[in-house]
Design a protein around this motif. Structure first.
Motif, PDB file in Angstrom:
ATOM      1  N   ASP A 178     -23.449 -31.937  -0.846  1.00 43.47           N
ATOM      2  CA  ASP A 178     -21.859 -31.297  -0.656  1.00 43.47           C
ATOM      3  C   ASP A 178     -21.594 -30.112  -1.797  1.00 43.47           C
ATOM      4  OD1 ASP A 178     -21.275 -33.690   0.424  1.00 43.47           O
ATOM      5  OD2 ASP A 178     -21.075 -34.750  -1.022  1.00 43.47           O
TER       6      ASP A 178
ATOM      7  N   ALA B  32     -13.232 -31.813   3.281  1.00 44.90           N
ATOM      8  CA  ALA B  32     -12.498 -33.162   2.301  1.00 44.90           C
ATOM      9  C   ALA B  32     -11.401 -32.837   1.732  1.00 44.90           C
ATOM     10  CB  ALA B  32     -13.852 -32.795   0.975  1.00 44.90           C
TER      11      ALA B  32
ATOM     12  N   ARG C 220     -17.298 -30.331   7.729  1.00 40.51           N
ATOM     13  CA  ARG C 220     -17.382 -30.726   6.876  1.00 40.51           C
ATOM     14  C   ARG C 220     -16.299 -30.530   5.955  1.00 40.51           C
ATOM     15  NH1 ARG C 220     -20.424 -31.760   3.154  1.00 40.51           N
ATOM     16  NH2 ARG C 220     -21.272 -33.267   2.995  1.00 40.51           N
TER      17      ARG C 220
ATOM     18  N   ILE D 261     -14.770 -36.777   2.679  1.00 39.81           N
ATOM     19  CA  ILE D 261     -15.016 -36.179   3.144  1.00 39.81           C
ATOM     20  C   ILE D 261     -15.584 -36.526   4.762  1.00 39.81           C
ATOM     21  CG2 ILE D 261     -17.565 -35.155   2.815  1.00 39.81           C
ATOM     22  CD1 ILE D 261     -18.302 -35.767  -0.178  1.00 39.81           C
TER      23      ILE D 261
END
Length: 325
Positions: free
Chosen positions: A304, A20, A18, A30
């Motif tokens: 997150d 961002a 992931r 993201i």
């Protein structure tokens, strides 16, 4: 860190990465990719960069599920391996930080608000008090966080591999099963996905029953819907052991800032865990019950938090570098 170029954070597990951007001090845009879709971590980051910014990144922080002490980083549950220095050069970065995923979890904790955690039981956090976090998942991650000067620092270790300390007759059944099987009973063999299976198996065998569930998800499901009495007993015991373990962490480091719980196993238990005997076992410390009763315990409820922790770490390092320049 004087460069004004775009910055990124990444949270890398065995299956997914992931990523961002950092915009105005917050994570944004993201994106989640399958690690298997990319030959290397560099290509995954470059793909994200091409999708989101017009120039090269100037800095980044990668939280990754494997040891990160050496220049060479090799993932435990995936094929990616890379040199930190080479990756920094490949991406054209001024600064690159690579931290363990549980270090990132720890750094996220002081940034979480009451909407991002679920408090279990009483207690209130002391500002800048010591913090502990643990998470039953594939294994048992443990990290401590302490505030010194103007910064948070993690206290690394292998807390998931301490001895399992039984505190009731059911714990003893599990301890005996693990001792006979492995010659030692560690906390990770109880507080993890396979730990739930170990508890279930031990309880079955103790009563002369044949255990027929072999996957953590099957034991959890059967326990939550009460379709298997031993699976239900297993998840009850799992929550109790978590309480005792959390209480030990609180005693070890006077965690007035709170104990936080993450990990996939706990999140799957949901309301069952929240309503379990976790907190009563946390406070069951005999003459030292008074010592832990005001220490808060929280279930992390922020998907997150890995990215937030990488951001917190990068921000802290940015401030330190700028102060030194």
């Amino acid at each position: 860190m004087n460069s004004g170029g775009p910055r990124f954070v990444a949270d890398v597990g065995g299956t997914n990465i992931r990523l961002a951007l950092i915009e105005n001090g917050r994570i944004a845009k993201i994106e989640k990719y399958l690690c298997a879709d990319f030959d290397s971590i560099a290509s995954a980051i470059q793909h994200f960069q091409q999708n989101n910014v017009e120039t090269s990144f100037s800095a980044g922080c990668i939280a990754i599920a494997c040891p990160v002490n050496d220049d060479m980083v090799k993932m435990t549950n995936h094929t990616w391996a890379f040199s930190k220095l080479a990756l920094k050069q490949t991406l054209g970065l001024e600064h690159l930080f690579v931290i363990n995923d549980f270090t990132a979890v720890a750094h996220s904790l002081p940034t979480l608000n009451h909407n991002q955690v679920i408090q279990i039981g009483q207690g209130s956090a002391k500002e800048n008090g010591n913090i502990a976090v643990f998470g039953p998942g594939t294994g048992l991650g443990v990290e401590h966080l302490t505030h010194t000067g103007n910064a948070w620092h993690t206290l690394d270790g292998e807390g998931g591999h301490v001895d399992f300390a039984p505190t009731d007759p059911s714990d003893l059944i599990v301890w005996n099963y693990l001792y006979k099987k492995y010659g030692r009973a560690s906390a990770e063999e109880v507080l993890s996905g396979r730990g739930i299976v170990n508890i279930y198996t031990a309880l079955c065998l103790h009563d002369g029953e044949i255990p027929h569930l072999t996957e953590p998800s099957d034991v959890t499901k059967a326990g939550l819907d009460s379709s298997d009495i031993y699976a239900e007993k297993a998840i009850h015991q799992f929550c109790r052991v978590m309480g005792s373990f959390a209480g030990n962490l609180a005693l070890n480091l006077c965690t007035k800032g709170g104990i936080f719980i993450g990990g996939g196993v706990t999140s799957h238990l949901g309301e069952f865990f929240i309503n379990s005997e976790f907190r009563s076992r946390f406070e069951a410390k005999g003459d030292f019950a008074h010592y832990v009763k005001d220490i808060p315990t929280y279930l992390i409820n922020e998907p997150d938090h890995g990215l937030l922790g990488a951001l917190a770490f990068l921000t802290q390092q940015t401030q330190r570098i700028n102060e030194d320049e």
